[in-house]
Design a protein around this motif. Structure first.
Motif, PDB file in Angstrom:
ATOM      1  N   CYS A   1       0.879  -1.050  -0.159  1.00  0.00           N
ATOM      2  CA  CYS A   1      -0.117   0.160   0.061  1.00  0.00           C
ATOM      3  C   CYS A   1       0.830   1.424   0.099  1.00  0.00           C
ATOM      4  O   CYS A   1       0.626   2.172  -0.620  1.00  0.00           O
TER       5      CYS A   1
ATOM      6  N   ALA B   1     -11.129 -10.823  -4.166  1.00  0.00           N
ATOM      7  CA  ALA B   1     -10.791  -9.633  -4.196  1.00  0.00           C
ATOM      8  C   ALA B   1     -11.229  -8.798  -3.295  1.00  0.00           C
ATOM      9  O   ALA B   1     -12.677  -8.942  -2.597  1.00  0.00           O
ATOM     10  N   THR B   2     -10.594  -7.559  -2.531  1.00  0.00           N
ATOM     11  CA  THR B   2     -11.264  -6.865  -1.515  1.00  0.00           C
ATOM     12  C   THR B   2     -10.547  -5.422  -1.824  1.00  0.00           C
ATOM     13  O   THR B   2      -9.318  -5.203  -2.509  1.00  0.00           O
ATOM     14  N   ASP B   3     -11.145  -4.388  -1.017  1.00  0.00           N
ATOM     15  CA  ASP B   3     -10.879  -3.022  -0.920  1.00  0.00           C
ATOM     16  C   ASP B   3      -9.939  -2.510   0.444  1.00  0.00           C
ATOM     17  O   ASP B   3     -10.263  -3.207   1.434  1.00  0.00           O
ATOM     18  N   ILE B   4      -8.959  -1.763   0.369  1.00  0.00           N
ATOM     19  CA  ILE B   4      -8.284  -1.133   1.244  1.00  0.00           C
ATOM     20  C   ILE B   4      -8.414   0.236   1.202  1.00  0.00           C
ATOM     21  O   ILE B   4      -8.199   0.985   0.370  1.00  0.00           O
ATOM     22  N   GLU B   5      -9.013   0.900   2.327  1.00  0.00           N
ATOM     23  CA  GLU B   5      -9.458   2.345   2.130  1.00  0.00           C
ATOM     24  C   GLU B   5      -9.102   2.982   3.463  1.00  0.00           C
ATOM     25  O   GLU B   5      -9.140   2.455   4.483  1.00  0.00           O
TER      26      GLU B   5
ATOM     27  N   CYS C   1      -5.408  -2.815   7.038  1.00  0.00           N
ATOM     28  CA  CYS C   1      -5.106  -3.934   6.146  1.00  0.00           C
ATOM     29  C   CYS C   1      -5.506  -5.398   7.147  1.00  0.00           C
ATOM     30  O   CYS C   1      -5.724  -6.386   6.145  1.00  0.00           O
TER      31      CYS C   1
ATOM     32  N   TYR D   1      -7.105   4.491  -1.488  1.00  0.00           N
ATOM     33  CA  TYR D   1      -8.094   3.241  -1.924  1.00  0.00           C
ATOM     34  C   TYR D   1      -7.570   2.555  -3.262  1.00  0.00           C
ATOM     35  O   TYR D   1      -6.884   3.066  -4.081  1.00  0.00           O
ATOM     36  N   LEU D   2      -7.458   1.448  -2.876  1.00  0.00           N
ATOM     37  CA  LEU D   2      -6.962   0.672  -3.722  1.00  0.00           C
ATOM     38  C   LEU D   2      -7.858  -0.894  -3.475  1.00  0.00           C
ATOM     39  O   LEU D   2      -8.045  -1.082  -2.422  1.00  0.00           O
ATOM     40  N   THR D   3      -7.521  -1.745  -4.622  1.00  0.00           N
ATOM     41  CA  THR D   3      -8.097  -2.935  -4.632  1.00  0.00           C
ATOM     42  C   THR D   3      -7.160  -3.833  -4.763  1.00  0.00           C
ATOM     43  O   THR D   3      -6.018  -3.838  -5.545  1.00  0.00           O
TER      44      THR D   3
ATOM     45  N   THR E   1      -6.181  -8.097  -4.906  1.00  0.00           N
ATOM     46  CA  THR E   1      -6.796  -9.486  -5.248  1.00  0.00           C
ATOM     47  C   THR E   1      -5.989 -10.592  -4.299  1.00  0.00           C
ATOM     48  O   THR E   1      -5.104 -10.393  -3.926  1.00  0.00           O
TER      49      THR E   1
ATOM     50  N   PRO F   1      -9.304  -6.513   5.467  1.00  0.00           N
ATOM     51  CA  PRO F   1      -9.222  -6.957   3.953  1.00  0.00           C
ATOM     52  C   PRO F   1      -8.152  -8.299   3.994  1.00  0.00           C
ATOM     53  O   PRO F   1      -8.352  -9.229   3.273  1.00  0.00           O
TER      54      PRO F   1
END
Length: 320
Positions: free
Chosen positions: A36, A74-78, A62, A89-91, A93, A65
């Motif tokens: 990240c 897949a999941t998102d980190i915000e 983290c 903000y990123l995805t 996998t 996720p």
């Protein structure tokens, strides 16, 4: 990991134990954090790798996720307002997560298998003699942990029915009840006997060369007591330091420092003349006590180290 040998009638013997105190769920999280930080720098041209507050918040962000990737692809980190103007903000996998932890310098997944192989060799147990493989701990849910493990045990079905969040706590409660003598409350513990072993070798630093002098090798059954005679390494030496370590390296400094004893004010003599009796003792609770006594003056000191606090050297009681 441990390899248990059931004797029947409620008697269990730990044949061998192996592990790495620097390998766990936090390592998987740290790989996500590093990813990240790199992505944020690439998108916004900002290096946040030295910002401790940001890293602490990101590590918490983290955690969920990482767990979600065990059952989703897949999941998102915000994170909002990272630097008062940019959001993170990123995805990520599951494939990316797995590749992050298969770094050539330290493949965390294969490291698990190396420890498994070491444990079986120490126990002198062949893979074909293993009846059940029980997974505990949150990281055991990660598919990439389970897959090589199943391959290692020749496609044997892994036991996943035990709640990994409760298994260790339940086992600790059973062991505590057994050690405290509370065996008759509901009858379930009345015939339970567990023979445990030392997880890591214990010893002292040997003089100037700094080698590890092992007193208690790993995988010896506890309780256990070992006495040995040590001596001085210099002429006219009036004091001695007993530095206690835990680990498998031949060099003491590469192992875990647990504590020390200082004996002083004994008569100056040529090197090798003073006799210092050193005793390592581990009780039923896994608590280590180390004592040292200089024979001519009968000066004696003792240190006690709680088994669950060895890594950070807390819980140390010195007796003069």
């Amino acid at each position: 990991m441990c390899h248990y040998l059931p004797w029947g009638d409620g008697v269990f013997e730990v044949k061998a134990t192996a592990g790495d105190t620097h390998l766990g769920g936090e390592d998987f999280t740290n790989r996500m954090v590093d990813f990240c930080v790199q992505e944020f720098k690439r998108k916004h041209n900002l290096d946040m790798s030295k910002n401790c507050r940001f890293l602490r918040t990101l590590r918490n962000a983290c955690e969920k996720p990482k767990r979600r990737l065990s059952f989703t692809s897949a999941t998102d980190i915000e994170m909002d307002c990272v630097d008062q103007s940019n959001d993170l903000y990123l995805t990520i996998t599951r494939a990316k997560f797995e590749s992050l932890n298969m770094d050539p310098t330290m493949d965390l997944f294969n490291k698990c298998i190396e420890l498994m192989d070491k444990c079986l060799k120490d126990a002198e147990i062949d893979i074909s003699s293993v009846h059940d493989v029980v997974l505990v701990g949150c990281s055991s849910r990660i598919p990439k942990v389970q897959q090589p493990l199943q391959n290692f045990f020749r496609r044997k079905e892994l036991c996943k029915g035990i709640n990994p969040d409760e298994a260790v706590a339940y086992g600790a409660a059973v062991q505590a009840a057994a050690l405290s003598g509370n065996r008759n409350g509901n009858g379930k513990l009345q015939d339970l006997v567990l023979y445990d072993v030392t997880p890591l070798s214990l010893g002292i630093s040997n003089g100037k060369e700094g080698s590890m002098g092992v007193f208690i090798p790993r995988n010896l059954r506890i309780p256990i007591t070992v006495n040995r005679i040590s001596t001085t390494t210099c002429d006219n030496q009036c004091s001695g330091r007993v530095a206690i370590y835990e680990g498998e390296s031949a060099t003491a400094a590469d192992n875990y420092f647990l504590g020390e004893l200082i004996l002083d004010d004994f008569p100056p003599c040529p090197q090798g003349v003073p006799a210092i009796n050193i005793c390592f003792d581990i009780d039923d609770n896994g608590i280590l006590s180390v004592s040292a006594e200089e024979n001519s003056t009968h000066q004696r000191k003792r240190i006690r180290i709680n088994g669950d606090r060895r890594a950070n050297c807390q819980g140390i009681e010195k007796v003069m």
